[in-house]
Structure formats: structure tokens, C-alpha cells
Write a protein that holds these residues in place. Structure first.
Motif, PDB file in Angstrom:
ATOM      1  N   GLU A   1       0.876  -1.358  -0.035  1.00  0.00           N
ATOM      2  CA  GLU A   1      -0.004  -0.022   0.024  1.00  0.00           C
ATOM      3  C   GLU A   1       0.829   1.312   0.132  1.00  0.00           C
ATOM      4  OE1 GLU A   1      -3.264   0.306  -0.449  1.00  0.00           O
ATOM      5  OE2 GLU A   1      -3.346  -1.991  -0.490  1.00  0.00           O
ATOM      6  N   LEU A   2       1.875   1.286   0.612  1.00  0.00           N
ATOM      7  CA  LEU A   2       2.891   2.423   0.710  1.00  0.00           C
ATOM      8  C   LEU A   2       3.572   2.505  -0.851  1.00  0.00           C
ATOM      9  CD1 LEU A   2       4.532   2.136   4.329  1.00  0.00           C
ATOM     10  CD2 LEU A   2       3.079   3.929   3.664  1.00  0.00           C
ATOM     11  N   ALA A   3       4.017   1.395  -1.315  1.00  0.00           N
ATOM     12  CA  ALA A   3       4.409   1.559  -2.577  1.00  0.00           C
ATOM     13  C   ALA A   3       3.397   2.211  -3.587  1.00  0.00           C
ATOM     14  CB  ALA A   3       5.086   0.385  -2.883  1.00  0.00           C
ATOM     15  N   LYS A   4       2.332   1.756  -3.197  1.00  0.00           N
ATOM     16  CA  LYS A   4       1.241   2.193  -4.338  1.00  0.00           C
ATOM     17  C   LYS A   4       0.960   3.520  -4.229  1.00  0.00           C
ATOM     18  CE  LYS A   4      -3.035   0.735  -3.934  1.00  0.00           C
ATOM     19  NZ  LYS A   4      -4.293  -0.184  -3.881  1.00  0.00           N
ATOM     20  N   PHE A   5       1.020   4.004  -2.888  1.00  0.00           N
ATOM     21  CA  PHE A   5       0.643   5.681  -2.377  1.00  0.00           C
ATOM     22  C   PHE A   5       1.781   6.344  -2.918  1.00  0.00           C
ATOM     23  CE2 PHE A   5       1.265   8.977   0.561  1.00  0.00           C
ATOM     24  CZ  PHE A   5      -0.046   9.439   0.328  1.00  0.00           C
ATOM     25  N   MET A   6       3.038   5.824  -2.957  1.00  0.00           N
ATOM     26  CA  MET A   6       4.124   6.689  -3.354  1.00  0.00           C
ATOM     27  C   MET A   6       4.106   6.974  -4.977  1.00  0.00           C
ATOM     28  SD  MET A   6       5.907   7.533  -0.633  1.00  0.00           S
ATOM     29  CE  MET A   6       7.224   8.268  -1.444  1.00  0.00           C
ATOM     30  N   ARG A   7       3.663   5.964  -5.636  1.00  0.00           N
ATOM     31  CA  ARG A   7       3.662   6.048  -7.151  1.00  0.00           C
ATOM     32  C   ARG A   7       2.313   6.956  -7.521  1.00  0.00           C
ATOM     33  NH1 ARG A   7       4.206   0.329  -6.988  1.00  0.00           N
ATOM     34  NH2 ARG A   7       2.175   0.041  -7.280  1.00  0.00           N
ATOM     35  N   GLN A   8       1.475   7.226  -6.360  1.00  0.00           N
ATOM     36  CA  GLN A   8       0.327   7.960  -6.877  1.00  0.00           C
ATOM     37  C   GLN A   8       0.355   9.362  -6.181  1.00  0.00           C
ATOM     38  OE1 GLN A   8      -2.728   5.314  -5.405  1.00  0.00           O
ATOM     39  NE2 GLN A   8      -3.143   4.202  -7.186  1.00  0.00           N
ATOM     40  N   THR A   9       1.253  10.190  -6.655  1.00  0.00           N
ATOM     41  CA  THR A   9       1.556  11.585  -6.211  1.00  0.00           C
ATOM     42  C   THR A   9       0.427  12.518  -6.131  1.00  0.00           C
ATOM     43  OG1 THR A   9       2.216  12.149  -8.481  1.00  0.00           O
ATOM     44  CG2 THR A   9       3.997  11.631  -6.963  1.00  0.00           C
ATOM     45  N   GLY A  10      -0.719  12.273  -7.057  1.00  0.00           N
ATOM     46  CA  GLY A  10      -1.927  13.173  -6.992  1.00  0.00           C
ATOM     47  C   GLY A  10      -2.877  12.775  -5.908  1.00  0.00           C
ATOM     48  N   ARG A  11      -2.625  11.474  -5.453  1.00  0.00           N
ATOM     49  CA  ARG A  11      -3.689  11.174  -3.935  1.00  0.00           C
ATOM     50  C   ARG A  11      -3.048  11.829  -2.998  1.00  0.00           C
ATOM     51  NH1 ARG A  11      -3.713   4.600  -1.898  1.00  0.00           N
ATOM     52  NH2 ARG A  11      -5.222   5.222  -0.269  1.00  0.00           N
ATOM     53  N   LEU A  12      -1.928  12.314  -2.849  1.00  0.00           N
ATOM     54  CA  LEU A  12      -1.495  12.853  -1.766  1.00  0.00           C
ATOM     55  C   LEU A  12      -2.111  14.514  -2.008  1.00  0.00           C
ATOM     56  CD1 LEU A  12      -0.150  13.503   1.029  1.00  0.00           C
ATOM     57  CD2 LEU A  12       2.088  14.005  -0.122  1.00  0.00           C
TER      58      LEU A  12
ATOM     59  N   MET B   1     -12.505   6.505   4.240  1.00  0.00           N
ATOM     60  CA  MET B   1     -13.771   6.019   3.402  1.00  0.00           C
ATOM     61  C   MET B   1     -13.012   5.749   1.936  1.00  0.00           C
ATOM     62  SD  MET B   1     -16.253   6.067   5.331  1.00  0.00           S
ATOM     63  CE  MET B   1     -15.182   5.638   6.612  1.00  0.00           C
ATOM     64  N   GLN B   2     -12.068   6.276   1.533  1.00  0.00           N
ATOM     65  CA  GLN B   2     -11.477   5.923   0.255  1.00  0.00           C
ATOM     66  C   GLN B   2     -10.977   4.400   0.332  1.00  0.00           C
ATOM     67  OE1 GLN B   2      -7.972   8.312  -0.974  1.00  0.00           O
ATOM     68  NE2 GLN B   2      -8.572   7.930  -3.033  1.00  0.00           N
ATOM     69  N   SER B   3     -10.373   4.026   1.420  1.00  0.00           N
ATOM     70  CA  SER B   3      -9.952   2.705   1.688  1.00  0.00           C
ATOM     71  C   SER B   3     -10.979   1.683   1.291  1.00  0.00           C
ATOM     72  CB  SER B   3      -9.439   2.545   2.923  1.00  0.00           C
ATOM     73  OG  SER B   3     -10.351   2.380   3.918  1.00  0.00           O
TER      74      SER B   3
ATOM     75  N   ALA C   1      -2.650  -1.034   7.243  1.00  0.00           N
ATOM     76  CA  ALA C   1      -1.990  -0.110   5.999  1.00  0.00           C
ATOM     77  C   ALA C   1      -2.739   1.006   5.831  1.00  0.00           C
ATOM     78  CB  ALA C   1      -2.019  -0.988   4.825  1.00  0.00           C
ATOM     79  N   THR C   2      -4.131   1.169   5.911  1.00  0.00           N
ATOM     80  CA  THR C   2      -4.895   2.147   5.618  1.00  0.00           C
ATOM     81  C   THR C   2      -4.478   3.265   6.831  1.00  0.00           C
ATOM     82  OG1 THR C   2      -6.815   0.951   4.852  1.00  0.00           O
ATOM     83  CG2 THR C   2      -7.376   3.169   5.863  1.00  0.00           C
ATOM     84  N   ALA C   3      -4.576   3.004   8.164  1.00  0.00           N
ATOM     85  CA  ALA C   3      -4.185   3.809   9.084  1.00  0.00           C
ATOM     86  C   ALA C   3      -2.719   4.601   8.752  1.00  0.00           C
ATOM     87  CB  ALA C   3      -3.983   3.083  10.552  1.00  0.00           C
ATOM     88  N   VAL C   4      -1.831   3.523   8.331  1.00  0.00           N
ATOM     89  CA  VAL C   4      -0.296   4.269   8.082  1.00  0.00           C
ATOM     90  C   VAL C   4      -0.506   5.282   7.185  1.00  0.00           C
ATOM     91  CG1 VAL C   4       1.836   3.737   7.204  1.00  0.00           C
ATOM     92  CG2 VAL C   4       0.906   2.093   8.774  1.00  0.00           C
ATOM     93  N   LEU C   5      -1.302   4.960   6.120  1.00  0.00           N
ATOM     94  CA  LEU C   5      -1.348   5.991   4.991  1.00  0.00           C
ATOM     95  C   LEU C   5      -2.106   7.351   5.474  1.00  0.00           C
ATOM     96  CD1 LEU C   5      -2.321   3.895   1.841  1.00  0.00           C
ATOM     97  CD2 LEU C   5      -0.217   4.805   2.620  1.00  0.00           C
ATOM     98  N   SER C   6      -3.088   7.030   6.350  1.00  0.00           N
ATOM     99  CA  SER C   6      -3.878   8.100   6.893  1.00  0.00           C
ATOM    100  C   SER C   6      -3.088   9.109   7.648  1.00  0.00           C
ATOM    101  CB  SER C   6      -5.050   7.643   7.735  1.00  0.00           C
ATOM    102  OG  SER C   6      -6.028   6.895   6.960  1.00  0.00           O
ATOM    103  N   LEU C   7      -1.992   8.531   8.386  1.00  0.00           N
ATOM    104  CA  LEU C   7      -1.097   9.295   9.493  1.00  0.00           C
ATOM    105  C   LEU C   7      -0.126  10.087   8.696  1.00  0.00           C
ATOM    106  CD1 LEU C   7      -0.702   6.692  12.173  1.00  0.00           C
ATOM    107  CD2 LEU C   7      -2.187   8.583  12.555  1.00  0.00           C
ATOM    108  N   VAL C   8       0.538   9.537   7.431  1.00  0.00           N
ATOM    109  CA  VAL C   8       1.324  10.181   6.674  1.00  0.00           C
ATOM    110  C   VAL C   8       0.608  11.294   6.113  1.00  0.00           C
ATOM    111  CG1 VAL C   8       2.285  10.012   4.370  1.00  0.00           C
ATOM    112  CG2 VAL C   8       2.603   7.929   6.059  1.00  0.00           C
ATOM    113  N   GLN C   9      -0.588  11.182   5.699  1.00  0.00           N
ATOM    114  CA  GLN C   9      -1.241  12.451   5.141  1.00  0.00           C
ATOM    115  C   GLN C   9      -1.659  13.266   6.092  1.00  0.00           C
ATOM    116  OE1 GLN C   9      -4.694  10.924   2.638  1.00  0.00           O
ATOM    117  NE2 GLN C   9      -3.610   9.146   1.848  1.00  0.00           N
TER     118      GLN C   9
END
Length: 280
Positions: free
Chosen positions: A15-26, A80-82, A115-123
Motif C-alpha cells: 500500500e505504501l509503494a502504491k501510494f508513493m507512485r500516486q502523487t496526485g493522491r496526496l 472511506m477511500q480505503s 495499512a490504511t491507518a499508516v497512509l492516513s497518518l502520513v497524510q
């Protein structure tokens, strides 16, 4: 246990790797709360005066008040996006395979939730940094820092588990937008993210006040708000953790092999017990 932890790390790392590739998501995750902070809060700075009340011991500006609520907004929308990603993965992506893996299904769901919580905290951390650059400073660093982190992690897990539970009931991606409109906006606006409870009660909006009192999102925001100022959050942590346990338990029940989406393997079997495509 090492096998279980390896599986969790694989899901989180993916999930982190996918998030790093999707810069528009952040960027898209930060645009909404930053607009509220830079436009809405600035426009109402002198309209909504915040009286001295817990957890504050002095007068604060409106942008400082809503900042914890906007952090909650980041956590809420990512949670919710998750659930949208879960619906897609469950039907045609990786989760379709993971749900048949030789691991306890609750552990797979917990890994997805982490994985969802980690991405939430990064954002959320990115939002706090940009808010600081815009002049809205929050007392994050100090003796209260562990409590702040605990409140943020618990809030991210609770909202992620809610998204996980919703994914049980969303059968198709087309139904996602309508479901979200009945969850995200009522949960956010009927909370203390934008205004304190006492203002709701004072204005005579009794039904909104009562809903906000029992809204789990209210308690996630209040726990974070009180933690920032080193104050006792009261019952909020217990409500957040109880909601987390309830939503995750119901989601695990919904994904049980004998119920709900446990029938995915059977559906994928072509309807007659054979491999996919055998029905022809």
C-alpha cells in the motif's frame, strides 16, 4: 507469528509503494482540508469567536480550533477511500486472492486496516506541516506528544475499520458515491470538527447537538484536541476504541468464509463448483 507479521508487512509495504507512485493522491487528500483552513477559517476568523473553554486556557483563533477537526477530515476521507479500494480489490484485485490465503481472515483484514491507518497518518502529518507553514501552529511537540500520537493512531484505526465495515455492504463500485454521501458528510458536519458542542446547545439546535454527542467522529476529534493541550479527554478514548472494536468485529464477521463475501471463492468457481470458466 513471524509468518503473520511478514504477511502484514507485505500488505502495508504494498500500500505504501502504491501510494508513493500516486502523487496526485496526496495532493487531492490535502486540497480539501487546506481550502477549509485557508479560506473558510480565514473568512470566519472574526465571526466565530471562541470563548475560553476546555481544553483551552486562553482565547484561540478559529483556525486553531478547527485544525484538529481538519486532521480528522484527512483521516475520515482516507478511511472511506480505503473502502472504495477494498471493493475494487475484492472484486478484481489483490484482495480477491488474499481472502483465500492460508491465513486467518481477521488477520488479513487487520493488515489491511493497519495499512490504511499508516497512509492516513502520513497524510495527516503532511497536512500539519503545511498548516504550520500557513501560520496555524498546533502544540504537537512536548510531553503530550505520545498522547497525541495515540489519539491520532486510534482515530485512524477507528475510521479505517468503519470503511472496512462499509465495504462489506457495498456490492458494486457504482453504489459507493451514494453510500459515502450518507456517511462522510453527516459524520463530519454533525460533530465538533467545526464548532464546539456548547455552541450547538446554545443556538437551540438540540437534535444536531444530540447527534454530535453520540457521533464517534466527535470523540475522535475531541480526543485529539484534548491530547494536544495535555488535558483529560474524558470518555472519548473509550468510545473511539469501542467503536473500533465493534466495526472491526462486524467487518470480520461479514468477511467470514461462511457468510457474505466468504462466498467469493464459490462465485469465482464458475457457479458449478469447477474452475473459472468451467461453466461454459
Amino acid at each position: 507469528m513471524s509468518h503473520y507479521l511478514q504477511a502484514m508487512w507485505a500488505i502495508v509495504a504494498r500500500e505504501l509503494a502504491k501510494f508513493m507512485r500516486q502523487t496526485g493522491r496526496l495532493v487531492s487528500a490535502l486540497v480539501r482540508p487546506l481550502l477549509w483552513l485557508a479560506v473558510f477559517a480565514a473568512g470566519f476568523r472574526n465571526v466565530f469567536g471562541m470563548a475560553i473553554a476546555e481544553p483551552y486556557d486562553t482565547y484561540i483563533s478559529y483556525d486553531v480550533y478547527i485544525a484538529p477537526g481538519l486532521i480528522g477530515m484527512v483521516l475520515l476521507f482516507n478511511g472511506m477511500q480505503s473502502s472504495l479500494a477494498m471493493v475494487y480489490d475484492r472484486e478484481m484485485g489483490l484482495m480477491r486472492l488474499l481472502l483465500t490465503a492460508p491465513l486467518p481472515r481477521p488477520w488479513i483484514l487487520l493488515s489491511k486496516l493497519v495499512a490504511t491507518a499508516v497512509l492516513s497518518l502520513v497524510q495527516a502529518a503532511a497536512f500539519v506541516a503545511i498548516a504550520w507553514l500557513l501560520g496555524t501552529e498546533l502544540p504537537i511537540w512536548g510531553t503530550q506528544t505520545p498522547h497525541v500520537l495515540l489519539a491520532a493512531v486510534a482515530g485512524a484505526l477507528m475510521l479505517g475499520s468503519l470503511g472496512l465495515l462499509l465495504s462489506v455492504h457495498i456490492k458494486q463500485l457504482e453504489n459507493f458515491a451514494g453510500t459515502m454521501n450518507f456517511v462522510i458528510f453527516p459524520m463530519y458536519f454533525m460533530s465538533t470538527a467545526l464548532y464546539p458542542l456548547w455552541k450547538l446547545e446554545e443556538s437551540g439546535a438540540d437534535w444536531v447537538y444530540q447527534i454530535a454527542r453520540f457521533n464517534p467522529f466527535t470523540h475522535a476529534v475531541e480526543w485529539l484536541r484534548f491530547a494536544l493541550y495535555g488535558q483529560d479527554p474524558g470518555l472519548s478514548p473509550y468510545i473511539v476504541l469501542a467503536t473500533l472494536a465493534l466495526c472491526f468485529g462486524l467487518a470480520s464477521w461479514g468477511y467470514d468464509p461462511q457468510r457474505g463475501f466468504g462466498q467469493l471463492a464459490k462465485r469465482g468457481g464458475g457457479g458449478n463448483g469447477g474452475p473459472p470458466g468451467a461453466g461454459g
